[in-house]
Design an enzyme around this catalytic site. Structure first.
Site, PDB file in Angstrom:
ATOM      1  N   HIS A 147       0.836  -1.206   0.000  1.00  0.00           N
ATOM      2  CA  HIS A 147       0.000   0.000   0.000  1.00  0.00           C
ATOM      3  C   HIS A 147       0.876   1.263   0.000  1.00  0.00           C
ATOM      4  O   HIS A 147       0.653   2.184  -0.793  1.00  0.00           O
ATOM      5  CB  HIS A 147      -0.918  -0.037   1.227  1.00  0.00           C
ATOM      6  CG  HIS A 147      -1.762   1.181   1.408  1.00  0.00           C
ATOM      7  ND1 HIS A 147      -3.059   1.267   0.936  1.00  0.00           N
ATOM      8  CD2 HIS A 147      -1.487   2.377   1.984  1.00  0.00           C
ATOM      9  CE1 HIS A 147      -3.549   2.471   1.235  1.00  0.00           C
ATOM     10  NE2 HIS A 147      -2.607   3.164   1.868  1.00  0.00           N
ATOM     11  N   GLU A 148       1.889   1.288   0.858  1.00  0.00           N
ATOM     12  CA  GLU A 148       2.750   2.482   0.945  1.00  0.00           C
ATOM     13  C   GLU A 148       3.553   2.665  -0.340  1.00  0.00           C
ATOM     14  O   GLU A 148       3.693   3.785  -0.838  1.00  0.00           O
ATOM     15  CB  GLU A 148       3.697   2.369   2.147  1.00  0.00           C
ATOM     16  CG  GLU A 148       3.012   2.257   3.494  1.00  0.00           C
ATOM     17  CD  GLU A 148       2.028   3.383   3.755  1.00  0.00           C
ATOM     18  OE1 GLU A 148       2.239   4.494   3.262  1.00  0.00           O
ATOM     19  OE2 GLU A 148       1.025   3.135   4.444  1.00  0.00           O
ATOM     20  N   HIS A 175       1.475   4.207  -3.070  1.00  0.00           N
ATOM     21  CA  HIS A 175       1.378   5.680  -2.985  1.00  0.00           C
ATOM     22  C   HIS A 175       2.578   6.316  -3.698  1.00  0.00           C
ATOM     23  O   HIS A 175       2.434   7.305  -4.421  1.00  0.00           O
ATOM     24  CB  HIS A 175       1.394   6.145  -1.525  1.00  0.00           C
ATOM     25  CG  HIS A 175       0.062   6.104  -0.813  1.00  0.00           C
ATOM     26  ND1 HIS A 175      -1.081   6.677  -1.323  1.00  0.00           N
ATOM     27  CD2 HIS A 175      -0.287   5.582   0.389  1.00  0.00           C
ATOM     28  CE1 HIS A 175      -2.090   6.504  -0.455  1.00  0.00           C
ATOM     29  NE2 HIS A 175      -1.630   5.830   0.586  1.00  0.00           N
ATOM     30  N   GLU A 222      -6.428   6.738  -1.565  1.00  0.00           N
ATOM     31  CA  GLU A 222      -6.395   5.549  -0.708  1.00  0.00           C
ATOM     32  C   GLU A 222      -6.877   4.304  -1.462  1.00  0.00           C
ATOM     33  O   GLU A 222      -6.271   3.238  -1.369  1.00  0.00           O
ATOM     34  CB  GLU A 222      -7.255   5.761   0.541  1.00  0.00           C
ATOM     35  CG  GLU A 222      -6.605   6.611   1.604  1.00  0.00           C
ATOM     36  CD  GLU A 222      -5.203   6.134   1.938  1.00  0.00           C
ATOM     37  OE1 GLU A 222      -4.958   4.929   2.018  1.00  0.00           O
ATOM     38  OE2 GLU A 222      -4.326   6.998   2.097  1.00  0.00           O
TER      39      GLU A 222
HETATM   40 ZN   LIG Z   1      -2.587   5.224   2.278  1.00  0.00          ZN
END
Ligand SMILES: [Zn+2]
Length: 258
Positions: A118-119, A122, A183
């Site tokens: 997830h990071e 981004h 997100e």
């Molecule tokens: Zn996030």
């Protein structure tokens, strides 16, 4: 003059609207020195765990997620000594940090791969530059960047603004939340990375359910601004079969000869 001002304010409004969430005025080269400096700041603040079982796990998961992300980044992963901080981030150009305080929540390498995926997503989606473009960064931070200041030369307000925009503290301490759209994008792409890297994607909804239980008395701020963890867990659960199908033939690109 009045009409010029009106046109100008309309333009500013248009730029500030959510339709422009994908506009990015900052190149990778612009962000590189800020990313490198922010990484050192976080390291200086907490100190690193230099060896041991958890360190090895972080390195292994980072290596596999980096290969899955297939970006020519300056990959590096550090385990930061902060048992009371349940956080993780990936700065532009692949500088990953995992705080020891998130390990009880990630629980196992699969959970860690979900968070790291997830990071990293981004960073790959350039959400840091997009957030700075959207003007989510404080005026002081923007002025400092315009003036060509390094993070060490900025005042605290500017420094915190820049570091938050780049992705630090975004998930948990959340001085500056990523938008719902960003997100969702990071959730899906991050889960693809975890699948490509050979981790169990079914850990993703379980992880968000554990995050939800983190609530209680000291409810972290992210719970109030982020989509509810229950909804997020349900969305992740629903996308797993499709992503597994779409990624089943994924192969890493041949690496350039050194
Ligand atoms: Zn996030």
């Amino acid at each position: 003059m009045a009409s010029f001002l009106r046109t100008l304010s309309l333009l500013v409004l248009a730029l500030a609207s959510s339709a422009c969430a994908n506009l990015n005025f900052y190149s990778d080269e612009d962000l590189e020195p800020l990313s490198a400096q922010a990484y050192e700041e976080a390291t200086k603040e907490h100190g690193v765990v230099p060896s041991g079982k958890d360190y090895e796990m972080v390195q292994e998961v980072a290596r596999r997620i980096a290969m899955a992300a297939d970006e020519d980044f300056h990959w590096e992963a550090r385990l930061l000594k902060a048992d009371d901080v349940p956080n993780a981030f990936c700065l532009p150009n692949g500088r990953i940090a995992i705080y020891t305080g998130i390990l009880p929540l990630t629980k196992n390498p699969d959970g860690l791969a979900v968070v790291m995926g997830h990071e990293v997503a981004h960073a790959v989606l350039r959400h840091g530059g997009k957030r700075m473009t959207q003007g989510l960064l404080t005026g002081a931070g923007l002025a400092a960047i315009e003036a060509g200041l390094g993070i060490a030369e900025m005042n605290n307000e500017a420094k915190n603004g820049v570091m938050a925009a780049l992705g630090m503290g975004a998930e948990v301490t959340l001085t500056l939340p990523f938008s719902r759209g960003h997100e969702s994008e990071a959730d899906e792409l991050g889960l693809r990375y975890a699948i490509r890297a050979g981790y169990n994607p079914n850990e993703a909804p379980l992880l968000w359910e554990r995050m939800a239980q983190l609530g209680g008395s000291g409810t972290p701020e992210w719970l109030s601004t982020h989509p509810s963890s229950e909804r997020r867990a349900a969305e992740l659960r629903a996308m797993i079969p499709r992503l597994q199908e779409e990624e089943k033939n994924w192969k890493p690109k041949a690496k350039k000869a050194p």
